[in-house]
Design an enzyme around this catalytic site. Structure first.
Site, PDB file in Angstrom:
ATOM      1  N   HIS A 142      -9.811   0.883   4.317  1.00 16.25           N
ATOM      2  CA  HIS A 142      -8.566   1.086   5.069  1.00 16.25           C
ATOM      3  C   HIS A 142      -8.867   2.000   6.272  1.00 16.25           C
ATOM      4  CE1 HIS A 142      -4.519   2.346   6.148  1.00 16.25           C
ATOM      5  NE2 HIS A 142      -4.084   1.276   5.509  1.00 16.25           N
ATOM      6  N   GLU A 172      -7.342   4.400   7.476  1.00 19.50           N
ATOM      7  CA  GLU A 172      -7.147   5.836   7.214  1.00 19.50           C
ATOM      8  C   GLU A 172      -8.356   6.410   6.482  1.00 19.50           C
ATOM      9  OE1 GLU A 172      -3.276   5.478   5.366  1.00 19.50           O
ATOM     10  OE2 GLU A 172      -2.485   4.832   7.300  1.00 19.50           O
ATOM     11  N   ASN A 203       0.867  -1.188   0.000  1.00 20.79           N
ATOM     12  CA  ASN A 203       0.000   0.000   0.000  1.00 20.79           C
ATOM     13  C   ASN A 203       0.901   1.235   0.000  1.00 20.79           C
ATOM     14  OD1 ASN A 203      -1.856   2.005   0.436  1.00 20.79           O
ATOM     15  ND2 ASN A 203      -2.376   1.382   2.528  1.00 20.79           N
ATOM     16  N   LYS A 219       0.049   4.208  -0.260  1.00 23.86           N
ATOM     17  CA  LYS A 219      -0.650   5.379   0.295  1.00 23.86           C
ATOM     18  C   LYS A 219      -0.439   6.604  -0.615  1.00 23.86           C
ATOM     19  CE  LYS A 219      -0.004   3.427   4.844  1.00 23.86           C
ATOM     20  NZ  LYS A 219      -0.284   3.573   6.244  1.00 23.86           N
ATOM     21  N   GLU A 233      -5.978  -5.254  10.033  1.00 27.17           N
ATOM     22  CA  GLU A 233      -4.995  -4.204  10.317  1.00 27.17           C
ATOM     23  C   GLU A 233      -5.364  -3.486  11.622  1.00 27.17           C
ATOM     24  OE1 GLU A 233      -2.813  -3.007   6.504  1.00 27.17           O
ATOM     25  OE2 GLU A 233      -4.508  -1.679   6.754  1.00 27.17           O
ATOM     26  N   GLY A 286       1.743   1.959  10.818  1.00 31.67           N
ATOM     27  CA  GLY A 286       2.689   3.074  10.711  1.00 31.67           C
ATOM     28  C   GLY A 286       3.290   3.483  12.045  1.00 31.67           C
ATOM     29  N   SER A 294       2.795  -2.429  10.352  1.00 30.75           N
ATOM     30  CA  SER A 294       4.240  -2.439  10.606  1.00 30.75           C
ATOM     31  C   SER A 294       4.886  -3.794  10.320  1.00 30.75           C
ATOM     32  CB  SER A 294       4.543  -2.000  12.041  1.00 30.75           C
ATOM     33  OG  SER A 294       4.063  -0.678  12.252  1.00 30.75           O
TER      34      SER A 294
END
Ligand code: PEP
Length: 256
Positions: free
Chosen positions: A100, A102, A10, A12, A172, A178, A218
């Protein structure tokens, strides 16, 4: 059951067109064609990088898929700023990340939106990579299994078993994305197994056993082996470590 692993990068909101071409080329330069028999590799790039990345992979004639990071469920019309599944399909996109964390936390994407996006992708024979995962506060309350399984049920509402087989779920945990703080293999396995049980409730054990459940958060060259050794983890959705060809290809190799 042995499932073919998937490693999806990904990107991003990273990599301009020229940077994306360089990264795709660097990945291709390190990639052996026969790896495609053992692992499905997907580069989920920003929209503008999709076609250039596909062009690099196609020129190198390598079995690497190109994926988007979002889509909209309507076919066309007055939806300023959105991209339809049909547009992605014509750009040779085969996979799309949806839900996702985010997108859920920063852009208000709801479970119902994820479900509509999944259906729109499946209607075009594309593979949704459906992200689910709990926040730190949900984990601290101890309700993470119920929370994640409810997300799975909502994402799959009204999707039949033939289409379900074409979906990938990515677990996730938000607290691991992250942050450098990975879930332990046991923590990740616990939730991935619960996701598979939920899929079995919806579609039966045989179909659930054939579906891939990825871990994301991560993942890196230091923790990938332990995570992939878990029964219900069938690969990874990778953020930071997918932005360098060296580390991304090392993660792919861990699946071989
Ligand atoms: C992600 O964005 O899906 C992700 C897992 O990111 P990272 O690997 O950087 O935690």
């Amino acid at each position: 059951m042995k499932r073919k692993p998937m490693m999806a990068g990904n990107w991003k909101m990273n990599n301009t067109i020229s940077e994306g071409v360089v990264l795709a080329q660097q990945i291709c330069n390190r990639f052996e064609k026969d790896w495609g028999e053992d692992v499905d590799v997907v580069l989920c790039t920003p929209f503008l990088d999709l076609k250039p990345a596909w062009t690099v992979v196609d020129f190198e004639n390598l079995p690497i898929y190109i994926g988007a990071q979002n889509c909209y469920w309507e076919e066309a019309g007055a939806f300023t700023g959105e991209i339809s599944v049909g547009m992605l399909k014509e750009a040779r996109v085969t996979h799309c990340i949806i839900g996702h964390s985010e997108r859920r936390t920063l852009f208000g994407e709801l479970n119902e939106d994820v479900n509509k996006k999944a259906k729109a992708l499946l209607a075009q024979k594309m593979t949704p990579i459906i992200c689910v995962g709990e926040s730190l506060s949900v984990r601290d309350e101890g309700t993470h299994l119920e929370y994640v399984c409810a997300q799975v049920k909502a994402a799959f509402a009204g999707i039949d078993d033939i289409d379900a087989k074409n979906c990938v779920v990515a677990y996730e945990p938000i607290w691991a994305i992250g942050t450098g703080r990975t879930a332990t293999p046991e923590q990740a396995q616990e939730v991935c197994a619960a996701i598979r049980s939920t899929l079995a409730e919806l579609y039966g054990q045989e179909i659930a056993d054939g579906m891939r459940v990825l871990y994301g958060g991560s993942m890196n060259t230091g923790n990938v082996e332990g995570l992939l050794a878990m029964e219900d983890i069938d690969g990874g959705l990778i953020g930071g470590a997918a932005l360098k060809a060296e580390s991304f290809v090392e993660l792919i190799k861990a699946c071989l």
